[in-house]
Design an enzyme around this catalytic site. Sequence first.
Site, mmCIF file in Angstrom:
data_model
loop_
_atom_site.group_PDB
_atom_site.id
_atom_site.type_symbol
_atom_site.label_atom_id
_atom_site.label_comp_id
_atom_site.label_asym_id
_atom_site.label_seq_id
_atom_site.Cartn_x
_atom_site.Cartn_y
_atom_site.Cartn_z
ATOM 1 N N THR A 59 0.696 -1.154 -0.012
ATOM 2 C CA THR A 59 -0.119 0.024 -0.015
ATOM 3 C C THR A 59 0.651 1.198 -0.149
ATOM 4 O O THR A 59 0.390 2.194 -0.484
ATOM 5 C CB THR A 59 -0.786 0.248 1.071
ATOM 6 O OG1 THR A 59 -1.919 -1.193 1.193
ATOM 7 C CG2 THR A 59 -1.881 1.316 1.056
ATOM 8 N N TYR A 146 4.235 -12.327 6.173
ATOM 9 C CA TYR A 146 3.163 -11.800 4.988
ATOM 10 C C TYR A 146 2.749 -12.798 4.014
ATOM 11 O O TYR A 146 3.409 -12.973 3.349
ATOM 12 C CB TYR A 146 3.655 -10.478 4.576
ATOM 13 C CG TYR A 146 2.674 -9.850 3.913
ATOM 14 C CD1 TYR A 146 1.324 -10.189 3.626
ATOM 15 C CD2 TYR A 146 2.932 -8.683 2.828
ATOM 16 C CE1 TYR A 146 0.248 -9.513 3.000
ATOM 17 C CE2 TYR A 146 2.193 -8.105 2.168
ATOM 18 C CZ TYR A 146 0.730 -8.333 2.292
ATOM 19 O OH TYR A 146 -0.104 -7.606 1.558
ATOM 20 N N LYS A 174 0.615 -11.848 9.019
ATOM 21 C CA LYS A 174 -0.763 -11.177 8.124
ATOM 22 C C LYS A 174 -0.979 -11.988 7.068
ATOM 23 O O LYS A 174 -0.452 -12.422 6.106
ATOM 24 C CB LYS A 174 0.132 -9.851 7.582
ATOM 25 C CG LYS A 174 -1.007 -9.040 6.652
ATOM 26 C CD LYS A 174 -0.420 -8.009 6.119
ATOM 27 C CE LYS A 174 -1.372 -7.353 5.074
ATOM 28 N NZ LYS A 174 -0.769 -5.977 4.512
ATOM 29 N N VAL A 215 -4.456 -5.672 9.532
ATOM 30 C CA VAL A 215 -3.423 -4.796 9.018
ATOM 31 C C VAL A 215 -4.143 -4.289 7.819
ATOM 32 O O VAL A 215 -4.572 -5.077 6.978
ATOM 33 C CB VAL A 215 -2.063 -5.492 8.489
ATOM 34 C CG1 VAL A 215 -1.248 -4.468 7.901
ATOM 35 C CG2 VAL A 215 -1.403 -6.361 9.538
#
Length: 310
Positions: A59, A146, A174, A215
């Site tokens: 992001t 992740y 995550k 998250v």
Amino acid sequence: MTSIHSSDVQTNKAVQHCALWTALVTPFNQNGSVDFISLREIAQHQAAAGNGILLLGSTGEGLALTAEEQFSIVDFICGLALDTPLMVAVGGSNLSEQLQWLAQCNSLPIDAYLLATPIYAKPGPVGQTQWFSALLDAAKFPCMLYNVPSRSGVDIPVETLQQIQNHQNCWAMKEASGDINKFLAYRQHCPEIDLYSGEDAMVPYLVSGGVKGLVSVCANAWPEATKKYVECCLSKTATQCQTLFPLWQNAVDALFAVANPIPVKVLMHQQGVISHNTLRAPLTALELANSDDIQHFDQRIAQWLAAYST
């Protein structure tokens, strides 16, 4: 504000008790340079809302930044001494470069790292175990792995997580596959790992599976509302919090109508919280032909927050 980075004990406690991490966007000026004025304002807003901050994730367009830009952003945010935990992404697919990045960041007053599967290579269980083990050994802060197969091309295998879950720096994952069964498999076979959702709308459905938090992309545009949403989910039963799903699912769909972070940066520019909606190529705000949906759900989320607060 008083920095939370005064001791390892406080840092670990801050990380473990943070239920919402905002995967912060990186604001750019019209000429493409980093907009540090907007960056300061949005980081301070996140801290004021009580949200942890993740820097340089997808992001934040981390892989579109030079190494110098990446470090300048982390160093700048550290210099603000925000009263909230900071996590820094470790991306890319060159192990020696990632180890150098960790060595740089280890000296900064941050709190955690986000470790991603190397992109494009599609390593298997053995290769991923070696990759993450090397990064965990080099890190001086707790690490969140992740799992994002839509970007990396492969899942993090359960057997890899089983091999490394007892490493002193392996704190959390995550999970952003969008697959509830994958989340539950990690929960069943890797009980030492805290699991966070990487899908904003999924939180209500993961409560019964022991999700620790989120998250978030949405929290960029809706810092306070997303905080309340997560708190509401984690404080209720799965059945109760699933009533939140339709609104938040539709709002998330609007923010992912085209590639992230295009819609959220367009909305943040419309809100006046960043000066420009500039992105790094190959992303462009022109991809979002119509912003009516994000404007509509911006109003709906504001209404929901007002009603929830009363």
